[in-house]
Design an enzyme around this catalytic site. Structure first.
Site, PDB file in Angstrom:
ATOM      1  N   ARG A  97      -1.229  29.626  17.454  1.00  0.00           N
ATOM      2  CA  ARG A  97      -1.946  29.003  16.342  1.00  0.00           C
ATOM      3  C   ARG A  97      -3.200  29.793  16.020  1.00  0.00           C
ATOM      4  O   ARG A  97      -3.771  30.460  16.868  1.00  0.00           O
ATOM      5  CB  ARG A  97      -2.309  27.564  16.706  1.00  0.00           C
ATOM      6  N   PRO A 157      -5.021  15.257   9.657  1.00  0.00           N
ATOM      7  CA  PRO A 157      -5.467  14.384  10.727  1.00  0.00           C
ATOM      8  C   PRO A 157      -5.827  15.046  12.050  1.00  0.00           C
ATOM      9  O   PRO A 157      -4.954  15.443  12.822  1.00  0.00           O
ATOM     10  CB  PRO A 157      -4.291  13.421  10.925  1.00  0.00           C
ATOM     11  N   GLU A 158      -7.108  15.161  12.296  1.00  0.00           N
ATOM     12  CA  GLU A 158      -7.621  15.326  13.653  1.00  0.00           C
ATOM     13  C   GLU A 158      -8.489  14.091  13.893  1.00  0.00           C
ATOM     14  O   GLU A 158      -8.443  13.171  13.084  1.00  0.00           O
ATOM     15  CB  GLU A 158      -8.435  16.629  13.787  1.00  0.00           C
ATOM     16  N   LYS A 166      -5.914  11.034  18.504  1.00  0.00           N
ATOM     17  CA  LYS A 166      -5.204  10.989  17.220  1.00  0.00           C
ATOM     18  C   LYS A 166      -4.199   9.839  17.166  1.00  0.00           C
ATOM     19  O   LYS A 166      -3.407   9.749  16.234  1.00  0.00           O
ATOM     20  CB  LYS A 166      -4.481  12.325  16.983  1.00  0.00           C
TER      21      LYS A 166
END
Length: 296
Positions: free
Chosen positions: A259, A2-3, A59
């Site tokens: 990240r 999910p983005e 989101k």
DNA sequence: ACGGATGTTCGCGC
DNA sequence: CGCGCGAACATCCG
């Protein structure tokens, strides 16, 4: 997955399945990612409410119910909305059974998702919502809006794009994809981008977000899970070592803010010099570097 | 076995 | 104040 695009697909599924329907039963398994409410209280409170509408900002998903209640839903890293069938029934942590006989569930193995049960008037005041910037698709729809949201931000553009307070919905994958498409080096300070670069980035961002949205399979909500063997649908994300589709230089993986960022070291240009290579941010210096690469 | 994974928050040090 | 960093959350996959 999910983005923004995947959450928008989830919103469409929820609208298709739940809008106008009354909840007849709700089940929250222990371990469901509930905040501010226990499984027992939610299971007791939900039945009888009708789903009036579904909204999304970034989101975050808002399931508006009658009588002034809202389910605030964030899918975290692995959250998915499914229409329940025998295959998924067991893995769903939160299940809503509806008055048309259908059941809709939240599947979230990693449990980074969040479910909140709020009064409608409290939603916009909730810290997670109050801090949220405008939706990324809204920003890219307005000329100059991306530059305005990121004006004066000294952090690297990749980091700035992920900051949900500046614009909401961009995650780790689409940040890399958009910067590649806009030919901008992820370490470039946002404040170093000129108007042309922001314009490219805005269009690139809209393109990469929309591309996934347009592929929305979403009739049964199961194809959307894309389970099993699948190909990487992204251009640079997860492709370190593979040739850049534009210039064939090997795509590199680096770490920013803990990240992974994927980029092409040759055709994504830093406005400032990366520490180990010399060079300046001027168009002349960039042209020189390009010329040097060509001659090699 | 180890490392990494689409997200977010918190505490710490500077 | 604010930035960067690492850890934490919990689980799966290659």
């Amino acid at each position: 997955m999910p983005e923004l695009p995947e959450v928008e697909i989830a919103a469409r599924l929820l609208r298709r399945w739940c809008e106008g329907r009354r909840v007849v039963r709700a089940t929250a398994l222990p371990g469901s990612p509930l905040r501010d409410v226990t499984p027992r209280v939610l299971a007791k409170a939900l039945p009888g409410h009708t789903v009036e509408s579904i909204d999304r900002v970034g989101k975050q998903l808002f399931i508006h119910l009658d009588r002034g209640k809202v389910i605030l839903l964030h899918l975290g890293m692995t959250g998915k909305i499914v229409r329940l069938d025998p295959v998924h029934q067991q893995s769903a942590r939160l299940v809503l059974e509806l008055d048309d006989g259908a059941a809709v569930g939240l599947v979230d193995p990693r449990r980074f998702g969040r479910v909140r049960w709020l009064d409608a008037h409290a939603v916009s005041l909730h810290p997670e919502i109050a801090k949220l910037g405008p939706d990324a698709l809204e920003v890219t729809a307005t000329r100059g809006a991306l530059a305005a949201r990121l004006a004066g931000v000294k952090s690297p553009i990749k980091i700035a794009l992920l900051d949900q307070r500046r614009l909401a919905g961009v995650g780790n994958i689409y940040a890399s994809e958009a910067l590649f498409r806009a030919r901008i080096h992820p370490r470039t300070p946002a404040s170093a981008l000129d108007a042309a670069a922001f314009s490219r980035l805005s269009r690139a961002l809209e393109h990469v977000l929309r591309r996934t949205l347009d592929e929305d399979p979403g009739d049964d909500g199961l194809t959307y899970l894309h389970e099993g063997a699948e190909v990487n649908p992204f251009v640079v994300y997860g492709r370190s070592g593979e040739p850049c589709p534009r210039c064939h230089t090997a795509i590199e993986r680096m770490v920013q803010g803990g990240r992974s960022t994927f980029h092409c070291p040759a055709c994504q240009v830093a406005a400032i010099a990366p520490s180990r290579k010399g060079g300046a941010a001027t168009p002349r210096a960039r042209a020189k570097r390009r010329a040097r690469r060509k001659s090699e």
